[in-house]
Scaffold this motif. Sequence first.
Motif, PDB file in Angstrom:
ATOM      1  N   THR A  70     -62.385 -20.378  11.726  1.00  0.00           N
ATOM      2  CA  THR A  70     -61.254 -21.262  12.027  1.00  0.00           C
ATOM      3  C   THR A  70     -61.786 -22.632  12.410  1.00  0.00           C
TER       4      THR A  70
ATOM      5  N   THR B 182     -60.993 -26.217  13.962  1.00  0.00           N
ATOM      6  CA  THR B 182     -60.018 -26.787  14.905  1.00  0.00           C
ATOM      7  C   THR B 182     -60.246 -28.283  15.025  1.00  0.00           C
TER       8      THR B 182
ATOM      9  N   SER C  46     -64.341 -28.665  15.430  1.00  0.00           N
ATOM     10  CA  SER C  46     -65.178 -27.522  15.840  1.00  0.00           C
ATOM     11  C   SER C  46     -64.901 -26.347  14.921  1.00  0.00           C
ATOM     12  N   SER C  47     -65.887 -25.401  14.840  1.00  0.00           N
ATOM     13  CA  SER C  47     -65.759 -24.186  14.023  1.00  0.00           C
ATOM     14  C   SER C  47     -65.917 -22.975  14.924  1.00  0.00           C
ATOM     15  N   SER C  48     -65.079 -21.970  14.665  1.00  0.00           N
ATOM     16  CA  SER C  48     -65.147 -20.758  15.480  1.00  0.00           C
ATOM     17  C   SER C  48     -66.341 -19.877  15.097  1.00  0.00           C
ATOM     18  N   ASN C  49     -66.916 -20.060  13.900  1.00  0.00           N
ATOM     19  CA  ASN C  49     -68.049 -19.248  13.441  1.00  0.00           C
ATOM     20  C   ASN C  49     -68.906 -20.120  12.522  1.00  0.00           C
TER      21      ASN C  49
ATOM     22  N   THR D  76     -55.229 -26.308  13.341  1.00  0.00           N
ATOM     23  CA  THR D  76     -56.286 -25.408  12.844  1.00  0.00           C
ATOM     24  C   THR D  76     -56.168 -25.211  11.341  1.00  0.00           C
TER      25      THR D  76
END
Length: 352
Positions: A238, A240, A213-216, A250
């Motif tokens: 970030t 993950t 997954s990507s934070s942005n 991460t």
Amino acid sequence: MAARRGPGTRAETIHCEYCGEDYAVTYRRCPFCDGRPPAEDGEAAGTGRRFGRRLAGDSGQEGNTRGGGYGGAPSPLRIIGTVLSLALIVAAVCIVISIIKPLIDKGSVSLPDNPDKTTATQPTPTPAPTPGADDPTAAPNPDAAATPMVPGASITLPPIPTPAPTPTPVPAGTAIGFSLNKTDFTINDNYPDPVTLRATFVPAGATGALAWSSSNTEVATVDANGKVTRGNKSGTATITATLEGVGSQTCTVRCTFGGSAPSSSGSSGSGSGSSSASLSLNHTDFTFSSMEDASVPMRVKGTSSTPTWSIGNSSVATISGDGVVRPAGKGTTTITCTVDGQTLECIVRCSW
């Protein structure tokens, strides 16, 4: 000789012809005068002859009453018997006292006629430990003496140990941990190629399914295989990777456009990472995750001149004369490029 009374008398008695007294037929002779006639005049005193009824005896003591004749002094045998009886009674009392006294000293004795007194108590012996009570696999000791049971005594049994929970077996080949080959890297317009993050599982040879997954997603996206692609916006994201039942790892991705580098929080590099409008570097911030990572070539965009390369700490990374960077040790340092009178900088991180 005394004469017996005939029938019709009140009892079988004999009338003494000497003293005139009546006495029972069970006597052989008169108990009052001893069957002797009264003393004549001139007879010597003390001959035992008596005058009248119930006179005093020859010894001066008072004579027997009617029916007497048996009231003399006690005999020596009777005195000895009485003394021995008293001695036996005293000895029996001493024996009883010697038996009861220790019981009284140990505790109070409950008597039947006094229920308020407490019963004598004895200390309850501590039971010997039961073989195998603490260790179920231990064999009993046949040489151990059995503890006698005291009536009414309570025995405290040792607590039963709670068995430790049995761990759930892990199937062979299942990963119990993992790490990523990169923890920090940069993508910009001069280095747009996607970067694939790879996982190393523990133990060696184990496998596992990672969720990415990507934070942005406007800065960077990541697919199911860990391939990171830059987005359409400068910034930091970030990435993950999560392994179910184990945990997460991460990686920081920095994305820039038009030669503009994002600020790098927590970096210890001395350079600002900026370049002039006409000149720029293909990297302004990148990370080596291990000593085995591939070398990184540095290039200058916007000039055909030959740049001069230098590095701040050669124990972290090295750079050749043609701009090829290789990892050397853990830490952070800054690459400096001088070309056409301008100075360009790039941050290099070695993290493992």
